[in-house]
Design an enzyme around this catalytic site. Sequence first.
Site, PDB file in Angstrom:
ATOM      1  N   LEU A  18       0.811  -1.216   0.000  1.00  0.00           N
ATOM      2  CA  LEU A  18       0.000   0.000   0.000  1.00  0.00           C
ATOM      3  C   LEU A  18       0.844   1.266   0.000  1.00  0.00           C
ATOM      4  O   LEU A  18       0.405   2.312  -0.496  1.00  0.00           O
ATOM      5  CB  LEU A  18      -0.918   0.013   1.224  1.00  0.00           C
ATOM      6  CG  LEU A  18      -2.015  -1.054   1.276  1.00  0.00           C
ATOM      7  CD1 LEU A  18      -2.766  -0.972   2.598  1.00  0.00           C
ATOM      8  CD2 LEU A  18      -2.969  -0.903   0.109  1.00  0.00           C
ATOM      9  N   GLY A  19       2.034   1.200   0.558  1.00  0.00           N
ATOM     10  CA  GLY A  19       2.852   2.401   0.599  1.00  0.00           C
ATOM     11  C   GLY A  19       4.197   2.164   1.257  1.00  0.00           C
ATOM     12  O   GLY A  19       4.380   1.207   2.015  1.00  0.00           O
ATOM     13  N   GLY A  46       6.675   4.399   3.489  1.00  0.00           N
ATOM     14  CA  GLY A  46       6.908   5.637   4.205  1.00  0.00           C
ATOM     15  C   GLY A  46       8.369   5.776   4.588  1.00  0.00           C
ATOM     16  O   GLY A  46       9.209   4.935   4.262  1.00  0.00           O
ATOM     17  N   TYR A  91       9.644   5.440   7.427  1.00  0.00           N
ATOM     18  CA  TYR A  91      10.062   4.486   8.453  1.00  0.00           C
ATOM     19  C   TYR A  91       9.466   3.097   8.265  1.00  0.00           C
ATOM     20  O   TYR A  91       9.993   2.138   8.814  1.00  0.00           O
ATOM     21  CB  TYR A  91       9.678   5.002   9.843  1.00  0.00           C
ATOM     22  CG  TYR A  91      10.300   6.333  10.155  1.00  0.00           C
ATOM     23  CD1 TYR A  91      11.613   6.414  10.591  1.00  0.00           C
ATOM     24  CD2 TYR A  91       9.589   7.517   9.978  1.00  0.00           C
ATOM     25  CE1 TYR A  91      12.205   7.639  10.860  1.00  0.00           C
ATOM     26  CE2 TYR A  91      10.167   8.746  10.246  1.00  0.00           C
ATOM     27  CZ  TYR A  91      11.477   8.808  10.679  1.00  0.00           C
ATOM     28  OH  TYR A  91      12.064  10.014  10.935  1.00  0.00           O
ATOM     29  N   GLY A  92       8.384   3.006   7.510  1.00  0.00           N
ATOM     30  CA  GLY A  92       7.718   1.716   7.418  1.00  0.00           C
ATOM     31  C   GLY A  92       7.249   1.374   6.022  1.00  0.00           C
ATOM     32  O   GLY A  92       7.157   2.231   5.134  1.00  0.00           O
ATOM     33  N   LYS A  95       2.103  -3.356   8.996  1.00  0.00           N
ATOM     34  CA  LYS A  95       3.186  -2.385   8.866  1.00  0.00           C
ATOM     35  C   LYS A  95       4.491  -3.028   9.306  1.00  0.00           C
ATOM     36  O   LYS A  95       4.562  -3.645  10.370  1.00  0.00           O
ATOM     37  CB  LYS A  95       2.912  -1.132   9.694  1.00  0.00           C
ATOM     38  CG  LYS A  95       3.980  -0.052   9.499  1.00  0.00           C
ATOM     39  CD  LYS A  95       3.575   1.277  10.112  1.00  0.00           C
ATOM     40  CE  LYS A  95       4.608   2.357   9.830  1.00  0.00           C
ATOM     41  NZ  LYS A  95       4.196   3.684  10.359  1.00  0.00           N
ATOM     42  N   ASP A 129       1.408  14.834  12.917  1.00  0.00           N
ATOM     43  CA  ASP A 129       1.605  14.540  11.488  1.00  0.00           C
ATOM     44  C   ASP A 129       0.257  14.453  10.779  1.00  0.00           C
ATOM     45  O   ASP A 129       0.027  13.554   9.969  1.00  0.00           O
ATOM     46  CB  ASP A 129       2.392  13.242  11.330  1.00  0.00           C
ATOM     47  CG  ASP A 129       2.944  13.047   9.916  1.00  0.00           C
ATOM     48  OD1 ASP A 129       3.175  14.063   9.229  1.00  0.00           O
ATOM     49  OD2 ASP A 129       3.138  11.886   9.510  1.00  0.00           O
TER      50      ASP A 129
END
Length: 259
Positions: A30-31, A33, A35-36, A53, A148
């Site tokens: 899904l993505g 980031g 950090y994850g 995650k 955030d």
Amino acid sequence: MKWRYITRWMLDRPHKIGTLLNQYKVEKTLGLGAYGIIYLCTETGTDKPYVVKQLRPSKRKKERERERFKRETQFLRNIDHPSIPALVDEFMIEGGLYYVMEYVEGDNLEELLFLYDQEYTELEALSMMKQLLSIISSLHQQRIFHTDIRPPNVIICQEKVHLLDFGLAIQVDGDNENEMNHYRQDDYYDFGQMILFLLYSQFHGKRSRKLTWLDELTLHPATVHLLKKLLGISEPYSNMREIEEDLQSAIAFFQGEPS
């Protein structure tokens, strides 16, 4: 510098579709980031969807990043709110850190605004942000500050708002009012920016570096008042109750209610 990015790319490649992470099978990434790495997975035996995650492998060697990931997991474990996906599971695989949370089907605001060109009227924007404000208020009551709040971290599912990604969240211990006010104002400012993102969805003119949102958007004075205080243009809000009252006053104008 170049070799660092090559090494990171080699370490941080997402798991392939079909990979089993304990009982969770990777369906898609899904993505990615800072950090994850986020996956949509299905649980073997039930086919129920979950979000998994993973702490980026390039980050897990640093104790600070491992602690950040564990702190995010702890936040999700302790937060009980219908608009924040609940923590379901957590585990390690070969030293890698993972957690599992409920899957919220929908689009995030970044996708709605910039991919699907969704437009929101002033009333729609304010009403949607009223839901988000309720979530932020609940967190602040627990001394948790998201820090955030931005379009990719807000998902809309059947017109309901959900807040995600607690990787940068802060929980203040004790009654350090100065520290809490610092993070409180961060969330207030981000909340104001979120309202602006939605309001700009109906702006079709040419953006100018010389003009501000005050010049480019035609808004009700109650909305302008709200935004100025949230963004620190005028005296900032000192507490959540003041924001809730001013937001409701702006909404009431469009609904024809006495403010």
